[in-house]
Every structure is written in structure tokens, then in C-alpha cells.
Design an enzyme around this catalytic site. Sequence first.
Site, PDB file in Angstrom:
ATOM      1  N   ASP A 141       0.817  -1.227   0.000  1.00  0.00           N
ATOM      2  CA  ASP A 141       0.000   0.000   0.000  1.00  0.00           C
ATOM      3  C   ASP A 141       0.843   1.266   0.000  1.00  0.00           C
ATOM      4  O   ASP A 141       0.361   2.354   0.278  1.00  0.00           O
ATOM      5  CB  ASP A 141      -1.062   0.002   1.120  1.00  0.00           C
ATOM      6  CG  ASP A 141      -0.582   0.434   2.506  1.00  0.00           C
ATOM      7  OD1 ASP A 141       0.581   0.861   2.652  1.00  0.00           O
ATOM      8  OD2 ASP A 141      -1.374   0.361   3.450  1.00  0.00           O
ATOM      9  N   CYS A 222     -15.287   8.125   6.307  1.00  0.00           N
ATOM     10  CA  CYS A 222     -14.824   6.839   6.847  1.00  0.00           C
ATOM     11  C   CYS A 222     -14.049   7.069   8.148  1.00  0.00           C
ATOM     12  O   CYS A 222     -13.172   7.939   8.214  1.00  0.00           O
ATOM     13  CB  CYS A 222     -13.932   6.151   5.818  1.00  0.00           C
ATOM     14  SG  CYS A 222     -13.159   4.640   6.423  1.00  0.00           S
ATOM     15  N   CYS A 249     -10.717   1.560  12.040  1.00  0.00           N
ATOM     16  CA  CYS A 249     -12.054   1.023  12.314  1.00  0.00           C
ATOM     17  C   CYS A 249     -12.167  -0.354  11.659  1.00  0.00           C
ATOM     18  O   CYS A 249     -11.635  -0.565  10.570  1.00  0.00           O
ATOM     19  CB  CYS A 249     -13.106   1.965  11.734  1.00  0.00           C
ATOM     20  SG  CYS A 249     -14.804   1.371  11.915  1.00  0.00           S
ATOM     21  N   CYS A 252     -16.971  -2.664   9.432  1.00  0.00           N
ATOM     22  CA  CYS A 252     -17.489  -3.308   8.213  1.00  0.00           C
ATOM     23  C   CYS A 252     -16.889  -4.702   8.009  1.00  0.00           C
ATOM     24  O   CYS A 252     -17.483  -5.545   7.330  1.00  0.00           O
ATOM     25  CB  CYS A 252     -17.272  -2.426   6.987  1.00  0.00           C
ATOM     26  SG  CYS A 252     -15.548  -2.119   6.576  1.00  0.00           S
ATOM     27  N   CYS A 256     -18.977  -8.798   8.628  1.00  0.00           N
ATOM     28  CA  CYS A 256     -18.972  -9.566   7.373  1.00  0.00           C
ATOM     29  C   CYS A 256     -19.027 -11.069   7.666  1.00  0.00           C
ATOM     30  O   CYS A 256     -18.152 -11.602   8.346  1.00  0.00           O
ATOM     31  CB  CYS A 256     -17.722  -9.242   6.564  1.00  0.00           C
ATOM     32  SG  CYS A 256     -17.593 -10.215   5.034  1.00  0.00           S
TER      33      CYS A 256
END
Length: 351
Positions: A141, A222, A249, A252, A256
Site C-alpha cells: 500500500d 470513513c 475502524c 465493516c 462480514c
Amino acid sequence: MAQDLKEAIKEKARQLGFILAGVTTPEPPSHYSTFENWLAQGHHGTMDYLATDRSRARRANPREILPECKSILVLATPYSPQFPLGETDEGQHKGLGGKGQIASYAWGDDYHEVLPARMKELVQFIEEQIGGRVKNRWYMDTGPILERDLAQRAGIGWIGKNTCLIHPKQGSYFLLSEIFLDLDLAPDPPFMTDHCGTCRRCIEACPTDCILPNRTLDATHCISYLTIELKEDIPIELREKIGDWVFGCDICQRVCPWNRFAPEGDSAFGDPSTSLSLTEELTVSAQEFNQRFKQSPVKRAKRRGYLRNVAVALGNTGNMLALPVLQNALNDEEPMVREHAQWAINKITSR
């Protein structure tokens, strides 16, 4: 012979802690136009580095990064989730317990410090196998690439509604990294199936409604962006929605269903079951912060950003016992910390 080499590389990758490995070509990513539209709508917020001409050109064509590139090896390294699916401390989750939450990947060493040595070792192994040098570039990244696009193309998983890459047996609690190689390896078949189906758990669970219909998100809403990338004041209308998150965070991912398969993570990334006292965190000096988070991803927020987040989380607890430490923070040398401490005091006292 080439297939044997690819399998040997994947086996070495597994030995180095990469639970998934796949190969794709350096062809332009198929979802590049989605990225351009995302930028055009300002969903990247203050992350201007994403919108530079150089960044865009490289994301549009991986060969701009390494002209000699013939194959891209995509790798995944697991980290442990804080709670198994369906298990949360509801009081803490709503910011009522005086404890703060950090994204699961960030409890231990910074992956930017951990993964490079492993990728270098993998490149050395490849060079030993072929008996010569291989031109390469590697990223985790850190480079201008659309890594989830490449990962989907390399057969690692599908891009979920929450924008995370999801693997049907490994879930989404893993970090992606890539090695660009001047070496011909047969590409793996892309992951074509979308297993999200009609599920909307991540969309409905997101406190700030940042997940968009086209598998992108509005970063400016976000919690991860607000607590890490944003270097300014957190917008007042979003502070309450941050709850007790002080760095990143996981909401989400936590909801899942595919993460019921998430394996135990790499021990280098720490133990996410550790608890964090918000009142103690707000008293951290610059020296203590630098010392404690020297090897941690948390240093990216810098002390002022981290204490800004802690102050907001304390305000969200509504706990009168937090007032003394918040009053003390009004004397902090950083204006941002003082402003958010005042907001927290007002929020608690207005209850």
C-alpha cells in the site's frame, strides 16, 4: 519448468507467512475509470497524493512503475480480528466503557516495517531459483497501484461491498503486498465470483454511511480516514459517530459473514484483545508517544491526531469521570487537542 517455479515461489511465500499468493500480468487495471470517478467526486478528501499526475499514470499502467515488468506477484498476510463474528462488547462498542478501540491490524508492529524483509527474502529465493538477478519493485500500500484490482485478477479474492478484498476461506483480515517482476510467470485465473450477494450488513453497520453503491467509499466519512489520514479537525457532525475508535475502524469487517473463516493472524501484528484506557491515553506526552508507537502504525496519526481522537472518544462515553483529564487537556500545547477536549467537555456536561 515454469509451472514448477511458480509453485516453488508460492510455497516459499507460505513459509514466509503469506497465506495467499497469486500471479497476474502488468496489464492496465480494469477498474481504473472507477478510481478516476472517485477522485473527480472528491471522495479522497485531503489525500492529494492520490490525485497527482504521476500517481494517476502509474495506477493506470503498472508498467510505468517497472517497464520491464512481466508478472506481478500478489501476496496476503493475515492479522487477528479483535472479535470473532457476532461477538462484541456492546457497551464498549458504543463508546460507553472508557476503553478505546484500534483497528485490529495496528496493535503490534507496523506492517511497513515487517513485510519488506519477507518480500526481499522471497525475491532472493526467486533469484536463487533462476540463477540470476531479477529486476523488481515491491509495495505494501506504499505505491501508486490499484492493489485490490490486481489481487482480484491474481485470484486472491473478490472486492466486497465494503471495498475490502475478501477470500472465501480466509475472510478479509489480511494485508496485501505486491512484487513486480521482470520474470515470466503464468497468470492465475482471476476471481470472478461475487459472493456478497444480497448481503448489506457492512453498509447497514457503518455509523457514518461512508460505503457507496459502486464498491467504493467516501473516505471523508470513513472512520479510518477521519482518525488516521485527516490531519485537521474532525468535522463536528461526524464526531459522535466515531464512537470509541481512536485509530482506524473494523466495523465493516467485523459484521462480514465471510470473516467467520478468518484464520489466526501473524503474531507480529500484536494481540487485538488488549484494552486501551482512554483517560490514560489522553495524558501521553510527546516523548511517551514517540517511544510507545515507534514500531507501530499508530505513529502515522502523530500525537496531536491520536489525542484528538482520544478526546472525541472520551466525549462519546458521556462519562463525568473523564472531565478532569479533559480539563487538563485544555492546557495541551496542540490547539487541535485543546479544541477537541473542549468539544468533549461540552458534550459530557450537556447530558
